[in-house]
Design a protein around this motif. Structure first.
Motif, PDB file in Angstrom:
ATOM      1  N   LYS A   1       0.878  -1.175   0.000  1.00 57.69           N
ATOM      2  CA  LYS A   1       0.000   0.000   0.000  1.00 57.69           C
ATOM      3  C   LYS A   1       0.903   1.209   0.000  1.00 57.69           C
ATOM      4  CE  LYS A   1      -3.924   2.180   2.292  1.00 57.69           C
ATOM      5  NZ  LYS A   1      -3.483   3.551   2.447  1.00 57.69           N
TER       6      LYS A   1
ATOM      7  N   ASP B   1      -2.560   6.348  -1.349  1.00 57.35           N
ATOM      8  CA  ASP B   1      -3.961   5.950  -1.522  1.00 57.35           C
ATOM      9  C   ASP B   1      -4.114   4.822  -2.538  1.00 57.35           C
ATOM     10  OD1 ASP B   1      -4.729   7.860   0.286  1.00 57.35           O
ATOM     11  OD2 ASP B   1      -5.162   9.382  -1.241  1.00 57.35           O
ATOM     12  N   SER B   2      -3.031   4.102  -2.804  1.00 64.66           N
ATOM     13  CA  SER B   2      -3.065   3.060  -3.826  1.00 64.66           C
ATOM     14  C   SER B   2      -2.517   1.738  -3.304  1.00 64.66           C
ATOM     15  CB  SER B   2      -2.220   3.475  -5.037  1.00 64.66           C
ATOM     16  OG  SER B   2      -2.718   4.651  -5.612  1.00 64.66           O
TER      17      SER B   2
ATOM     18  N   HIS C   1     -11.510  -1.271 -12.829  1.00 67.50           N
ATOM     19  CA  HIS C   1     -11.392  -1.115 -11.381  1.00 67.50           C
ATOM     20  C   HIS C   1     -10.907   0.294 -11.000  1.00 67.50           C
ATOM     21  CE1 HIS C   1     -11.558  -5.557 -11.155  1.00 67.50           C
ATOM     22  NE2 HIS C   1     -11.985  -5.332  -9.928  1.00 67.50           N
ATOM     23  N   GLY C   2     -10.698   1.159 -11.996  1.00 64.45           N
ATOM     24  CA  GLY C   2     -10.201   2.508 -11.721  1.00 64.45           C
ATOM     25  C   GLY C   2      -8.704   2.542 -11.549  1.00 64.45           C
ATOM     26  N   GLY C   3      -8.019   1.503 -12.019  1.00 63.68           N
ATOM     27  CA  GLY C   3      -6.576   1.415 -11.859  1.00 63.68           C
ATOM     28  C   GLY C   3      -5.830   1.558 -13.170  1.00 63.68           C
TER      29      GLY C   3
ATOM     30  N   THR D   1      -1.669  -0.592 -10.453  1.00 63.34           N
ATOM     31  CA  THR D   1      -1.985   0.355  -9.390  1.00 63.34           C
ATOM     32  C   THR D   1      -3.496   0.441  -9.276  1.00 63.34           C
ATOM     33  OG1 THR D   1       0.002   1.596  -9.981  1.00 63.34           O
ATOM     34  CG2 THR D   1      -1.586   2.699  -8.550  1.00 63.34           C
ATOM     35  N   LEU D   2      -4.018   0.124  -8.096  1.00 63.63           N
ATOM     36  CA  LEU D   2      -5.456   0.140  -7.829  1.00 63.63           C
ATOM     37  C   LEU D   2      -5.757   1.121  -6.700  1.00 63.63           C
ATOM     38  CD1 LEU D   2      -6.037  -3.726  -7.775  1.00 63.63           C
ATOM     39  CD2 LEU D   2      -6.755  -2.158  -9.579  1.00 63.63           C
ATOM     40  N   PRO D   3      -6.927   1.759  -6.731  1.00 66.73           N
ATOM     41  CA  PRO D   3      -7.297   2.616  -5.599  1.00 66.73           C
ATOM     42  C   PRO D   3      -7.439   1.773  -4.324  1.00 66.73           C
ATOM     43  CG  PRO D   3      -8.931   2.771  -7.386  1.00 66.73           C
ATOM     44  CD  PRO D   3      -7.944   1.725  -7.766  1.00 66.73           C
TER      45      PRO D   3
ATOM     46  N   GLY E   1      -9.082   2.602  -1.512  1.00 68.90           N
ATOM     47  CA  GLY E   1     -10.432   2.659  -0.907  1.00 68.90           C
ATOM     48  C   GLY E   1     -10.345   2.693   0.607  1.00 68.90           C
TER      49      GLY E   1
END
Length: 186
Positions: A104, A107-108, A155-157, A174-176, A178
């Motif tokens: 992590k 924010d990713s 997935h917004g990545g 790279t994924l958010p 959440g």
């Protein structure tokens, strides 16, 4: 002979699944069933699916302790990892190292798949029907990475490929991150 038939059938099954998923996504877009999941479990499941293709490689998993849950479609993210790991197994010689890592960062959630093979893939790597080595004896039709890109972006990545520092390929997802739900005792 039976082992060879089994491996080819499994490879063909992955190919057909990729074709069907790409056709579905072309028709109606990527539909996600997002839930909070453990990244460790998703990585473990992908590695179990590829036990045979990865058997002749050294596989390292470097997942940061206390990774938060991620809100993803676990089956789709698992498909991304299966495609990346399958490519690494196909395009690297036996005995090379394949590493899956996650951390992590801000924010990713950053998930990486690296290998120590020859590297040097062409630019249109994430385009449908693009292959790392044209006219090679390696099975596949070039859908795995295109499918992976669509799933990660849904997935917004983001997903990118870079040559390794010394050799090999390095795929970075790279994924958010959440905000996972709190796990309160019952």
């Amino acid at each position: 002979l039976l082992q060879g038939i089994h491996e080819q059938a499994t490879s063909m099954q992955r190919l057909i699944e990729n074709l069907l998923d790409m056709a579905r996504m072309q028709e109606r877009g990527v539909r996600l069933n997002r839930q909070w999941h453990s990244l460790e479990e998703i990585v473990g499941s992908a590695l179990r699916q590829l036990r045979e293709p990865l058997a002749q490689h050294v596989v390292n998993t470097l997942l940061t302790a206390q990774l938060p849950l991620v809100e993803v479609d676990a089956l789709m993210l698992e498909r991304v990892l299966v495609n990346l790991l399958d490519n690494a197994a196909k395009y690297t010689p036996p005995g090379t190292t394949i590493t899956v890592s996650a951390d992590k960062i801000g924010d990713s959630i950053v998930l990486e798949v690296s290998d120590t093979g020859p590297g040097g893939a062409p630019a249109p790597l994430f385009e449908p029907f693009a292959r790392g080595q044209q006219e090679s004896s390696i099975t596949g039709i070039g859908l795995g990475l295109a499918l992976a890109k669509r799933i990660v972006e849904a997935h917004g990545g983001q997903i990118e490929a870079r040559p390794g520092q010394q050799r090999g390929m390095h795929f970075i997802i790279t994924l958010p991150a959440g905000s996972p739900p709190s796990l309160e005792p019952l």
